[in-house]
Scaffold this active site. Sequence first.
Site, PDB file in Angstrom:
ATOM      1  CE  LYS A 177      -1.852   2.793   2.835  1.00 48.83           C
ATOM      2  NZ  LYS A 177      -1.898   4.036   1.987  1.00 48.83           N
ATOM      3  N   GLY A 229       7.182   5.210   7.838  1.00 44.51           N
ATOM      4  CA  GLY A 229       6.375   6.408   8.017  1.00 44.51           C
ATOM      5  C   GLY A 229       6.636   7.062   9.356  1.00 44.51           C
ATOM      6  CB  SER A 230       4.650   9.525  11.239  1.00 48.08           C
ATOM      7  OG  SER A 230       3.438   8.870  11.573  1.00 48.08           O
ATOM      8  CB  THR A 231       7.380   8.134  15.638  1.00 46.76           C
ATOM      9  OG1 THR A 231       8.684   8.275  15.067  1.00 46.76           O
ATOM     10  CG2 THR A 231       7.513   7.379  16.948  1.00 46.76           C
ATOM     11  N   GLY A 234       3.448   4.454  13.327  1.00 44.01           N
ATOM     12  CA  GLY A 234       4.135   3.201  13.655  1.00 44.01           C
ATOM     13  C   GLY A 234       3.644   2.608  14.955  1.00 44.01           C
ATOM     14  CD  GLU A 251      13.119   2.834   6.297  1.00 44.77           C
ATOM     15  OE1 GLU A 251      13.331   3.791   5.524  1.00 44.77           O
ATOM     16  OE2 GLU A 251      13.190   1.641   5.937  1.00 44.77           O
ATOM     17  CB  CYS A 285      13.176   9.033   7.466  1.00 47.62           C
ATOM     18  SG  CYS A 285      14.052   7.757   6.529  1.00 47.62           S
ATOM     19  CD  GLU A 380      10.900  12.783  10.272  1.00 46.14           C
ATOM     20  OE1 GLU A 380      11.765  12.209   9.605  1.00 46.14           O
ATOM     21  OE2 GLU A 380       9.863  12.223  10.677  1.00 46.14           O
TER      22      GLU A 380
END
Length: 480
Positions: A177, A229-231, A234, A251, A285, A380
């Site tokens: 996806k 993607g983002s924390t 995640g 990641e 990232c 970030e």
Amino acid sequence: MAVDFPSSQQFVDGEWVAARDGGTLDIVDPATRQVITTVALSGGADVDDAVAAARRASPGWAATNPSERGALIRRWADLILADVEALAAVEARDVGKPLSGGRTNIYIAHGIIDYFAGAADKLTGVTLPTRSPDYLGYTVPEPYGVCAVVIPWNVPAVLTAANVAPALAAGNAVVLKPSEIAPLAPFALAELARRAGFPPGVINVVAGGPEAGAALTSHPGVDHISFVGSTTTGRAIMTAAAQNLVPVKLELGGKSPNVLFADADLDTAIDAVVGSITENAGQNCYAGSRLLVEASVHDEVVERVAAAMAAVKTGPWDADPDMGPLVSATQFARVSGFLEDAPRDGARLVTGGAPTGDGWFVQPTVYDRVDAGMRVAREEVFGPVLAVQSFRDTAEATELMNATDFGLLACIWTNDVSRALRLAKDVRSGQVAVNQFHDAGVIGFPFNMQKDSGFSRGGGYAALREYTQEKGVAIRLLAR
């Protein structure tokens, strides 16, 4: 382009098909804010179809001779190499990056896929020592089955390659996806995989928003999840995966420092620092979003970095500028928020700091006098925004390097080998580069990470094992 695939569709079970409910999604050029094309807006029912196709294909693909799997993956890589320019244009326009940046990403993607084509028949277990010659012990690496791969929009071709290629080489079927913001390069790669001759269902690509992502990562038919993607997302995926006891590799974000000592080659370092935060408009990232400078050269370095940042040319992808726009209105608003907050928090604006142009463009920006408590130093940004801090000695440099929740990449610039090795040991980061930005020149370099940056090998030499589970076999040899 040479890599044509149908609009308003998705790739499921070896075919291009519309979404079950007929939904479509407009894909927008970030430089003009105009619609490029449409793709299928995948929902939960489409995810069900893709997972079911992958489950049907999984046993046969796992049973395929690994050398044959590798040969098929290499045919895929060869088709990518033959269409680099067309694929580069697809990625560059979709994400908004310069054409040369898109071309670089396609070459990287090809290299990753080719690497795992060669690795497919070199995945081995181990023979274990025994307490007597009457016993035999060994291990066998086996594919999980169906791997869900969810990637963001910033480098879609590279992330497709880094996650799909090792999963396929290990014998898994995949449901990918991509981000609904920039899915065109993954779809183009899927079309080339179809032409290469992958069996139906081995590779499936569904594009959709949060509904499709949630349906895929919580699906009971999925055996392994890879997320980039983002924390925040995640953590949500880990929670969903826990319900099905599915292993996850993540990641996530980064706040990577370039640590510049006075004895470094400043000409080389400054060029790399600027490139590390303006490449892809800072939407990486691992972007070098923090610059830590030894106090004795601080003023000179800041002045030179600011001049180089101010000289960066921005524009649309096909003009092949130094830097393109941000990818979307949402990302533009997010970065603009940092530009508003940083001066209020006490940072000194050196250059940039404002939107520019007709698309979602932001000027390359440098803030000095940043302290570790400011948002621009901690969070970030995912934009071309550089936060500068100074240090007096190695101990303070180490403290500043580690003063973030992230642990993705640290770049050390010095001619003192002992200092470089000491910092490489003391920094809490999955990757360290010395006198370069990132890993140029190293084959199979692992995209490792620590802390809130996640846990993943990201396409490196050990990535193949992330997509396998180990089976141990113990045998007592009977007398005959």
